[in-house]
Design a protein around this motif. Structure first.
Motif, PDB file in Angstrom:
ATOM      1  N   ARG A 119       0.956  -1.441   0.023  1.00  0.00           N
ATOM      2  CA  ARG A 119      -0.004  -0.082  -0.215  1.00  0.00           C
ATOM      3  C   ARG A 119       0.990   1.442   0.033  1.00  0.00           C
ATOM      4  O   ARG A 119       0.718   2.121  -0.684  1.00  0.00           O
ATOM      5  N   ARG A 120       1.933   1.368   0.919  1.00  0.00           N
ATOM      6  CA  ARG A 120       2.903   2.479   0.763  1.00  0.00           C
ATOM      7  C   ARG A 120       3.727   2.731  -0.135  1.00  0.00           C
ATOM      8  O   ARG A 120       3.637   3.929  -0.724  1.00  0.00           O
ATOM      9  N   ALA A 121       3.751   1.526  -0.915  1.00  0.00           N
ATOM     10  CA  ALA A 121       4.539   1.799  -2.123  1.00  0.00           C
ATOM     11  C   ALA A 121       3.857   2.281  -3.412  1.00  0.00           C
ATOM     12  O   ALA A 121       4.048   3.122  -3.840  1.00  0.00           O
ATOM     13  N   ALA A 122       2.545   1.745  -3.444  1.00  0.00           N
ATOM     14  CA  ALA A 122       1.676   2.154  -4.348  1.00  0.00           C
ATOM     15  C   ALA A 122       1.205   3.632  -4.299  1.00  0.00           C
ATOM     16  O   ALA A 122       1.087   4.277  -5.491  1.00  0.00           O
ATOM     17  N   VAL A 123       0.952   4.118  -2.987  1.00  0.00           N
ATOM     18  CA  VAL A 123       0.693   5.365  -2.808  1.00  0.00           C
ATOM     19  C   VAL A 123       1.977   6.296  -3.232  1.00  0.00           C
ATOM     20  O   VAL A 123       1.654   7.392  -3.882  1.00  0.00           O
ATOM     21  N   ALA A 124       3.226   5.923  -3.022  1.00  0.00           N
ATOM     22  CA  ALA A 124       4.253   6.630  -3.344  1.00  0.00           C
ATOM     23  C   ALA A 124       4.491   6.722  -4.814  1.00  0.00           C
ATOM     24  O   ALA A 124       4.674   7.736  -5.439  1.00  0.00           O
ATOM     25  N   TRP A 125       4.158   5.596  -5.634  1.00  0.00           N
ATOM     26  CA  TRP A 125       4.230   5.483  -6.744  1.00  0.00           C
ATOM     27  C   TRP A 125       3.405   6.358  -7.609  1.00  0.00           C
ATOM     28  O   TRP A 125       3.670   7.034  -8.422  1.00  0.00           O
ATOM     29  N   ALA A 126       2.316   6.291  -6.941  1.00  0.00           N
ATOM     30  CA  ALA A 126       1.141   7.344  -7.557  1.00  0.00           C
ATOM     31  C   ALA A 126       1.410   8.715  -7.576  1.00  0.00           C
ATOM     32  O   ALA A 126       1.008   9.505  -8.227  1.00  0.00           O
ATOM     33  N   ALA A 127       2.040   9.040  -6.484  1.00  0.00           N
ATOM     34  CA  ALA A 127       2.649  10.505  -5.930  1.00  0.00           C
ATOM     35  C   ALA A 127       3.535  11.039  -6.958  1.00  0.00           C
ATOM     36  O   ALA A 127       3.492  12.142  -7.183  1.00  0.00           O
ATOM     37  N   GLY A 128       4.257  10.299  -7.649  1.00  0.00           N
ATOM     38  CA  GLY A 128       5.146  10.674  -8.326  1.00  0.00           C
ATOM     39  C   GLY A 128       6.330  11.350  -7.424  1.00  0.00           C
ATOM     40  O   GLY A 128       6.514  11.060  -6.218  1.00  0.00           O
ATOM     41  N   GLY A 129       7.387  12.042  -8.098  1.00  0.00           N
ATOM     42  CA  GLY A 129       8.226  12.389  -7.500  1.00  0.00           C
ATOM     43  C   GLY A 129       9.608  11.638  -7.336  1.00  0.00           C
ATOM     44  O   GLY A 129       9.721  10.786  -7.984  1.00  0.00           O
ATOM     45  N   ALA A 130      10.568  12.156  -6.571  1.00  0.00           N
ATOM     46  CA  ALA A 130      12.036  11.582  -6.477  1.00  0.00           C
ATOM     47  C   ALA A 130      11.866   9.923  -6.169  1.00  0.00           C
ATOM     48  O   ALA A 130      12.720   9.313  -6.619  1.00  0.00           O
ATOM     49  N   GLY A 131      11.144   9.421  -5.346  1.00  0.00           N
ATOM     50  CA  GLY A 131      11.161   8.303  -5.013  1.00  0.00           C
ATOM     51  C   GLY A 131      10.118   7.366  -5.756  1.00  0.00           C
ATOM     52  O   GLY A 131      10.126   6.144  -5.266  1.00  0.00           O
ATOM     53  N   ALA A 132       9.535   7.865  -6.724  1.00  0.00           N
ATOM     54  CA  ALA A 132       8.459   7.080  -7.309  1.00  0.00           C
ATOM     55  C   ALA A 132       9.219   5.910  -8.109  1.00  0.00           C
ATOM     56  O   ALA A 132       8.406   4.781  -8.086  1.00  0.00           O
ATOM     57  N   ASP A 133      10.268   5.826  -8.541  1.00  0.00           N
ATOM     58  CA  ASP A 133      10.885   4.713  -9.393  1.00  0.00           C
ATOM     59  C   ASP A 133      11.026   3.671  -8.315  1.00  0.00           C
ATOM     60  O   ASP A 133      10.751   2.441  -8.508  1.00  0.00           O
ATOM     61  N   GLU A 134      11.707   3.761  -7.245  1.00  0.00           N
ATOM     62  CA  GLU A 134      11.879   2.967  -6.092  1.00  0.00           C
ATOM     63  C   GLU A 134      10.748   2.362  -5.729  1.00  0.00           C
ATOM     64  O   GLU A 134      10.466   1.155  -5.489  1.00  0.00           O
ATOM     65  N   ALA A 135       9.692   3.194  -5.457  1.00  0.00           N
ATOM     66  CA  ALA A 135       8.454   2.572  -4.829  1.00  0.00           C
ATOM     67  C   ALA A 135       7.628   1.732  -5.809  1.00  0.00           C
ATOM     68  O   ALA A 135       7.130   0.632  -5.531  1.00  0.00           O
ATOM     69  N   ALA A 136       8.164   2.040  -7.459  1.00  0.00           N
ATOM     70  CA  ALA A 136       7.418   1.440  -8.423  1.00  0.00           C
ATOM     71  C   ALA A 136       7.871  -0.178  -8.215  1.00  0.00           C
ATOM     72  O   ALA A 136       7.232  -1.359  -8.436  1.00  0.00           O
ATOM     73  N   VAL A 137       9.422  -0.444  -8.034  1.00  0.00           N
ATOM     74  CA  VAL A 137       9.866  -1.493  -8.104  1.00  0.00           C
ATOM     75  C   VAL A 137       9.196  -2.313  -6.829  1.00  0.00           C
ATOM     76  O   VAL A 137       9.257  -3.788  -6.907  1.00  0.00           O
ATOM     77  N   VAL A 138       9.193  -1.662  -5.620  1.00  0.00           N
ATOM     78  CA  VAL A 138       8.836  -2.468  -4.343  1.00  0.00           C
ATOM     79  C   VAL A 138       7.232  -2.966  -4.538  1.00  0.00           C
ATOM     80  O   VAL A 138       7.034  -4.047  -4.278  1.00  0.00           O
ATOM     81  N   ALA A 139       6.363  -2.017  -5.125  1.00  0.00           N
ATOM     82  CA  ALA A 139       5.166  -2.501  -5.605  1.00  0.00           C
ATOM     83  C   ALA A 139       4.971  -3.534  -6.254  1.00  0.00           C
ATOM     84  O   ALA A 139       4.235  -4.540  -6.240  1.00  0.00           O
TER      85      ALA A 139
END
Length: 217
Positions: free
Chosen positions: A8-28
């Motif tokens: 959930r946390r990774a999906a939210v960060a991915w959807a938010a975009g920004g500097a951490g989005a690519d890393e969050a996409a990998v985790v999701a």
């Protein structure tokens, strides 16, 4: 944090975009194998209400792989559909929104290829359900004003509610309106009452959108 919580946390960060989005996409993507369905809801109170209703039916949505993801506002639905839908993770989706935000859900579901010109019935067939006017309104109608007052009393908040009723802007309004507005006056109060009202509900009177959504997932 458990894996579904991390997802959930990774999906939210991915959807938010920004500097951490690519890393969050990998985790999701790494954690998506443990997710059976994603339920997109407008806010935390919707998430809490659905979990509380599931628990009353002896269900644990996290254990079932049902990830209930708050959008942080209905206008974010497009970004979450890009992340979770056919062009992203490609996972089964469902959702809950207020009637005032239904148009955003219709438009973006169509944009990602999940239906064109969707009617209310078409939305429901996809697993997306609409509250009139919102979840609090649905719960107040289901419980009745007196039932909601009992819940407020059980929370030790009758004095703040009476003070709220006495405000000039509220004095002439119907009690149902006062109850609904009261729940949104402090941060965290909507989520508190979402859980408390669902706990107090007669299971034969669960609001249709919430009941149908839980049945769908």
């Amino acid at each position: 944090m458990d894996e579904l919580g991390r997802f959930r946390r990774a999906a939210v960060a991915w959807a938010a975009g920004g500097a951490g989005a690519d890393e969050a996409a990998v985790v999701a993507r790494e954690l998506a194998g443990g997710v059976r369905t994603i339920v997109l809801v407008e806010g935390n109170s919707d998430q809490v209400a659905l979990a509380a209703l599931a628990a009353r039916h002896g269900r644990d949505l996290d254990a079932e792989g049902v990830a209930v993801v708050p959008l942080g506002g209905a206008t974010n639905i497009g970004r979450f559909l890009d992340v979770c839908g056919p062009t992203g993770l490609g996972l089964p989706l469902a959702g809950l929104c207020d009637i005032g935000e239904e148009r955003h859900f219709r438009r973006h579901l169509g944009r990602v290829g999940l239906g064109s010109g969707l009617s209310r019935a078409g939305l429901e067939a996809l697993g997306f359900h609409v509250c009139v006017a919102d979840l609090e309104d649905e719960l107040i109608r289901a419980l009745g004003a007196e039932g909601v007052r009992q819940v407020i009393e059980a929370q030790g908040e009758m004095r703040p509610f009476h003070t709220f009723q006495g405000q000039p802007a509220q004095r002439e309004r119907p009690v149902e309106h006062q109850l609904r507005r009261f729940m949104g006056t402090h941060s965290g109060r909507k989520a508190l009452y979402a859980q408390a009202l669902v706990a107090h509900l007669d299971l034969e009177r669960v609001p249709r959108p919430l009941d149908r959504l839980l049945s769908h997932v």
